[in-house]
Design a protein around this motif. Structure first.
Motif: not given
Length: 391
Positions: A69-90
């Motif tokens: 797969f193509e490597v995501l940029s830092a910006e693209e990873e940051l766009e997915r971070l919300d889901t990860a953070v909401q998971t941790v908080e839940s």
């Protein structure tokens, strides 16, 4: 061996093997049962399938590290971070949460938003990553990789002739390269080393992974805990001719072996079963003598290759034919004590060498005799106990 504190979770020789469960919020990830886009569903999976089954650490991946797969940029990873953070908080369960990333910006954002540690799959190819982890005083898993942020784990692609020498490159085997890749770009005080099992490059073979597992004890010479990720990997499946779905038994057998050889963290999708395998490894692994108060640490050395790693780490040259008996690291000696040890070793096959502390190598009888030459009862006792420990 340095123990690491990961948000209050002890990792190292003084602690039981820690289990790292896996959650992916990347649609590209190859293991469907661990992939989620909805934070509520992800949190339920973390609570019920990871933490409740015994995971000490939950490693959250924002993208697949699969080289197809193509490597995501830092910006693209940051766009997915919300889901990860909401998971941790839940999540209601108690675990250390690790963010898997290769970018210091993503690591910093995740740590700011509740994550506890970092899993850097590119081995500090981002030169700012160690500084971020030190600033936040967090544990960081460092996977062996070349200095290329787009090529995680592909240690053979490191320009070794430039970084080491042409002579070293000519003689080094795959495990040598993995070991040196982990040393590249340094180690923080809270680094956990990962020897990069799996097909990270076209050049990496199944035998490379098997040899890394055989020689896993050598990585102890880095002085940091070791993380392994071998769950259902092809180098194990091919031994027993099993598909991924059939590969749990071989993974569990290899896990127990790896713990015996020095693994401190096991990354897995099969948490409950791996917990049991790790308990077996913990119950039957070699018990080494360590007495921090007087500065004696028995090294986990079983063959000449492991001895050479520890000797090199101590800046000591030893006879390549040096027979393995017992090996101890002794620190805190004053000049007189060191001189007495060296004098006692003279005329025997025992070795006392090293600038930063003493590397002591000898038979149990030789080390016991050396111990008697030190006029410090606590040190004499610790050396004697290490020398006479039952195999």
């Amino acid at each position: 061996m340095r123990n690491v504190d990961a948000a209050g979770l002890g990792i190292g020789d003084d602690h039981p093997t820690r289990i790292m469960g896996v959650l992916n919020v990347s649609s590209e990830s190859p293991y469907d049962p661990s992939v989620f886009a909805d934070p509520g569903e992800a949190a339920a999976y973390v609570d019920e399938e990871l933490i409740d089954e015994g995971a000490d650490i939950v490693d959250v991946g924002l993208e697949s590290a699969n080289k197809r797969f193509e490597v995501l940029s830092a910006e693209e990873e940051l766009e997915r971070l919300d889901t990860a953070v909401q998971t941790v908080e839940s999540t209601s369960g108690d675990a250390v949460f690790s963010i898997e990333t290769r970018y210091h910006e993503v690591a910093e954002a995740a740590l700011d938003r509740g994550f506890d540690m970092v899993n850097d799959i590119c081995g500090f190819a981002d030169p700012e990553m160690p500084a971020v982890c030190e600033e936040y005083d967090v544990a960081v898993a460092k996977m062996a990789s070349p200095p290329d942020i787009e090529r995680p784990g592909a240690v053979e692609e490191t320009p070794w002739a430039e970084r080491k020498s042409a002579e070293w490159t000519e003689s080094a085997d795959y495990v040598d390269q993995v070991y040196e890749a982990l040393r590249q770009n340094g180690l923080t005080d809270k680094t956990i080393v990962d020897p990069a099992f799996g097909g990270w490059s076209e050049a990496q073979t199944l035998e490379d992974d098997r040899e890394t597992l055989r020689r896993l004890r050598e990585f102890r010479a880095l002085g940091r805990p070791t993380l392994i990720s071998i769950n259902r990997k092809n180098f194990l499946r091919s031994v027993a001719d099993r598909s991924t779905e059939e590969a749990l038994p071989v993974s569990l057998a290899a896990t127990a072996m790896a713990v015996d050889r020095g693994a401190h963290v096991v990354r897995t999708h099969d948490v409950a079963e791996t917990v049991d395998a790790a308990k077996i490894g913990d119950a039957f692994r070699r018990r080494l003598v360590a007495d921090a108060e007087v500065g004696v640490e028995e090294l986990d050395v079983t063959d000449p290759g492991e001895l050479r790693r520890h000797a090199a780490a101590a800046g000591v040259e030893i006879d390549p034919e040096q027979r393995v008996r017992r090996a101890l690291r002794v620190t805190g000696l004053d000049e007189a004590e060191r001189e007495r040890l060296e004098a006692a070793a003279a005329g025997t096959d025992a070795t006392v060498a090293g600038a930063d502390g003493a590397l002591v190598i000898g038979t149990p009888e030789e080390i016991t005799d050396l111990a008697e030459s030190v006029e410090k009862p606590a040190l004499t006792d610790a050396l004697s106990r290490a020398a006479t420990r039952s195999r």
